[in-house]
Design a protein around this motif. Sequence first.
Motif, mmCIF file in Angstrom:
data_model
loop_
_atom_site.group_PDB
_atom_site.id
_atom_site.type_symbol
_atom_site.label_atom_id
_atom_site.label_comp_id
_atom_site.label_asym_id
_atom_site.label_seq_id
_atom_site.Cartn_x
_atom_site.Cartn_y
_atom_site.Cartn_z
ATOM 1 N N GLU A 1 0.833 -1.206 0.000
ATOM 2 C CA GLU A 1 0.000 0.000 0.000
ATOM 3 C C GLU A 1 0.866 1.254 0.000
ATOM 4 O O GLU A 1 0.560 2.220 -0.705
ATOM 5 C CB GLU A 1 -0.937 0.001 1.211
ATOM 6 C CG GLU A 1 -2.046 -1.016 1.114
ATOM 7 C CD GLU A 1 -2.829 -1.163 2.408
ATOM 8 O OE1 GLU A 1 -3.988 -1.612 2.318
ATOM 9 O OE2 GLU A 1 -2.319 -0.853 3.491
ATOM 10 N N GLN A 2 1.935 1.257 0.761
ATOM 11 C CA GLN A 2 2.836 2.412 0.793
ATOM 12 C C GLN A 2 3.457 2.659 -0.575
ATOM 13 O O GLN A 2 3.520 3.798 -1.035
ATOM 14 C CB GLN A 2 3.941 2.205 1.828
ATOM 15 C CG GLN A 2 3.468 2.300 3.248
ATOM 16 C CD GLN A 2 4.576 2.003 4.236
ATOM 17 O OE1 GLN A 2 5.752 2.063 3.924
ATOM 18 N NE2 GLN A 2 4.194 1.670 5.462
ATOM 19 N N VAL A 3 3.914 1.597 -1.231
ATOM 20 C CA VAL A 3 4.549 1.725 -2.546
ATOM 21 C C VAL A 3 3.550 2.271 -3.570
ATOM 22 O O VAL A 3 3.860 3.209 -4.313
ATOM 23 C CB VAL A 3 5.114 0.355 -3.003
ATOM 24 C CG1 VAL A 3 5.466 0.363 -4.483
ATOM 25 C CG2 VAL A 3 6.328 -0.014 -2.166
ATOM 26 N N LEU A 4 2.348 1.703 -3.601
ATOM 27 C CA LEU A 4 1.357 2.164 -4.582
ATOM 28 C C LEU A 4 0.883 3.579 -4.257
ATOM 29 O O LEU A 4 0.732 4.409 -5.162
ATOM 30 C CB LEU A 4 0.179 1.197 -4.657
ATOM 31 C CG LEU A 4 -0.841 1.504 -5.750
ATOM 32 C CD1 LEU A 4 -0.181 1.547 -7.134
ATOM 33 C CD2 LEU A 4 -1.971 0.486 -5.734
ATOM 34 N N ARG B 1 -15.897 0.660 -10.717
ATOM 35 C CA ARG B 1 -15.097 -0.436 -11.269
ATOM 36 C C ARG B 1 -14.085 -0.794 -10.196
ATOM 37 O O ARG B 1 -13.539 0.089 -9.533
ATOM 38 C CB ARG B 1 -14.385 -0.006 -12.539
ATOM 39 C CG ARG B 1 -15.372 0.284 -13.672
ATOM 40 C CD ARG B 1 -14.682 0.866 -14.870
ATOM 41 N NE ARG B 1 -14.196 2.211 -14.533
ATOM 42 C CZ ARG B 1 -13.283 2.863 -15.223
ATOM 43 N NH1 ARG B 1 -12.740 2.321 -16.277
ATOM 44 N NH2 ARG B 1 -12.910 4.082 -14.877
ATOM 45 N N VAL B 2 -13.838 -2.077 -10.029
ATOM 46 C CA VAL B 2 -12.935 -2.528 -8.973
ATOM 47 C C VAL B 2 -11.797 -3.329 -9.602
ATOM 48 O O VAL B 2 -12.036 -4.299 -10.317
ATOM 49 C CB VAL B 2 -13.674 -3.403 -7.928
ATOM 50 C CG1 VAL B 2 -12.712 -3.876 -6.844
ATOM 51 C CG2 VAL B 2 -14.844 -2.639 -7.319
ATOM 52 N N LEU B 3 -10.583 -2.878 -9.347
ATOM 53 C CA LEU B 3 -9.381 -3.608 -9.757
ATOM 54 C C LEU B 3 -8.758 -4.215 -8.513
ATOM 55 O O LEU B 3 -8.651 -3.549 -7.486
ATOM 56 C CB LEU B 3 -8.367 -2.669 -10.412
ATOM 57 C CG LEU B 3 -8.783 -1.934 -11.675
ATOM 58 C CD1 LEU B 3 -7.654 -1.019 -12.142
ATOM 59 C CD2 LEU B 3 -9.147 -2.925 -12.774
ATOM 60 N N ARG B 4 -8.357 -5.479 -8.621
ATOM 61 C CA ARG B 4 -7.700 -6.151 -7.500
ATOM 62 C C ARG B 4 -6.324 -6.609 -7.920
ATOM 63 O O ARG B 4 -6.150 -7.165 -9.002
ATOM 64 C CB ARG B 4 -8.507 -7.365 -7.042
ATOM 65 C CG ARG B 4 -9.785 -7.011 -6.355
ATOM 66 C CD ARG B 4 -10.432 -8.251 -5.708
ATOM 67 N NE ARG B 4 -11.458 -7.816 -4.797
ATOM 68 C CZ ARG B 4 -11.247 -7.435 -3.544
ATOM 69 N NH1 ARG B 4 -10.033 -7.484 -3.055
ATOM 70 N NH2 ARG B 4 -12.229 -7.023 -2.797
ATOM 71 N N PHE B 5 -5.354 -6.371 -7.045
ATOM 72 C CA PHE B 5 -3.985 -6.809 -7.267
ATOM 73 C C PHE B 5 -3.477 -7.475 -6.000
ATOM 74 O O PHE B 5 -3.824 -7.061 -4.894
ATOM 75 C CB PHE B 5 -3.069 -5.619 -7.581
ATOM 76 C CG PHE B 5 -3.475 -4.846 -8.798
ATOM 77 C CD1 PHE B 5 -3.121 -5.287 -10.063
ATOM 78 C CD2 PHE B 5 -4.211 -3.676 -8.672
ATOM 79 C CE1 PHE B 5 -3.495 -4.578 -11.198
ATOM 80 C CE2 PHE B 5 -4.585 -2.952 -9.795
ATOM 81 C CZ PHE B 5 -4.222 -3.405 -11.059
ATOM 82 N N LYS C 1 6.581 -6.412 -6.859
ATOM 83 C CA LYS C 1 7.517 -6.952 -7.854
ATOM 84 C C LYS C 1 7.262 -6.468 -9.280
ATOM 85 O O LYS C 1 8.166 -6.516 -10.107
ATOM 86 C CB LYS C 1 7.472 -8.475 -7.824
ATOM 87 C CG LYS C 1 8.034 -9.035 -6.536
ATOM 88 C CD LYS C 1 8.141 -10.536 -6.579
ATOM 89 C CE LYS C 1 8.801 -11.003 -5.286
ATOM 90 N NZ LYS C 1 9.011 -12.434 -5.269
ATOM 91 N N ASN C 2 6.032 -6.019 -9.573
ATOM 92 C CA ASN C 2 5.666 -5.613 -10.934
ATOM 93 C C ASN C 2 4.882 -4.303 -10.925
ATOM 94 O O ASN C 2 3.829 -4.189 -11.557
ATOM 95 C CB ASN C 2 4.813 -6.702 -11.617
ATOM 96 C CG ASN C 2 5.508 -8.031 -11.671
ATOM 97 O OD1 ASN C 2 6.643 -8.110 -12.114
ATOM 98 N ND2 ASN C 2 4.829 -9.067 -11.221
ATOM 99 N N LEU C 3 5.382 -3.315 -10.208
ATOM 100 C CA LEU C 3 4.655 -2.055 -10.030
ATOM 101 C C LEU C 3 4.303 -1.406 -11.364
ATOM 102 O O LEU C 3 3.180 -0.918 -11.542
ATOM 103 C CB LEU C 3 5.451 -1.089 -9.162
ATOM 104 C CG LEU C 3 4.781 0.263 -8.890
ATOM 105 C CD1 LEU C 3 3.432 0.082 -8.197
ATOM 106 C CD2 LEU C 3 5.698 1.152 -8.070
ATOM 107 N N ASP C 4 5.221 -1.402 -12.318
ATOM 108 C CA ASP C 4 4.929 -0.765 -13.607
ATOM 109 C C ASP C 4 3.750 -1.423 -14.307
ATOM 110 O O ASP C 4 2.916 -0.747 -14.908
ATOM 111 C CB ASP C 4 6.166 -0.771 -14.512
ATOM 112 C CG ASP C 4 7.238 0.194 -14.031
ATOM 113 O OD1 ASP C 4 6.896 1.143 -13.286
ATOM 114 O OD2 ASP C 4 8.411 0.000 -14.395
ATOM 115 N N SER C 5 3.647 -2.745 -14.229
ATOM 116 C CA SER C 5 2.517 -3.454 -14.843
ATOM 117 C C SER C 5 1.211 -3.106 -14.140
ATOM 118 O O SER C 5 0.176 -2.912 -14.792
ATOM 119 C CB SER C 5 2.742 -4.964 -14.792
ATOM 120 O OG SER C 5 3.863 -5.323 -15.544
#
Length: 126
Positions: free
Chosen positions: A20-23, A86-90, A97-101
């Motif tokens: 959460e901190q990174v995003l 709209r809900v996106l889940r990651f 590991k794949n922040l850019d994606s």
Amino acid sequence: MKRLNVDRARGLRAGQTDAEQVLWYRLRNRHLQGWKFRRQNEIDQYIVDFVCPDAALIVELDGGQHGEQVAYDEARTRKLQNMGYRVLRFWNNDVLKNLDSVLEVIMEALASPAPHPNPLPEGERE
């Protein structure tokens, strides 16, 4: 009930996970294409991880505990979608590991218009 959710959201903001901190660092202050995001925001009876109100887009990050509460998460997502979001889940691991994606998927969702929460029935569309 409202006060409990406000206090709970405040506590969640203070105790963010690493993912959460990174995003949040990439979403805050309109860093992502000028879109305004809020974190640990109350919507109805839920507290969502991140929301962009102008795009009606919710971004949820799931850790290991979500593997045990799949039915709850699905019901929660359906209710938020019925409210027009709209809900996106990651997975947390994807963010780390794949922040850019992850950011690319979010940007694609921001670029497409949100569906109308109450679309016309099939026969009444132009």
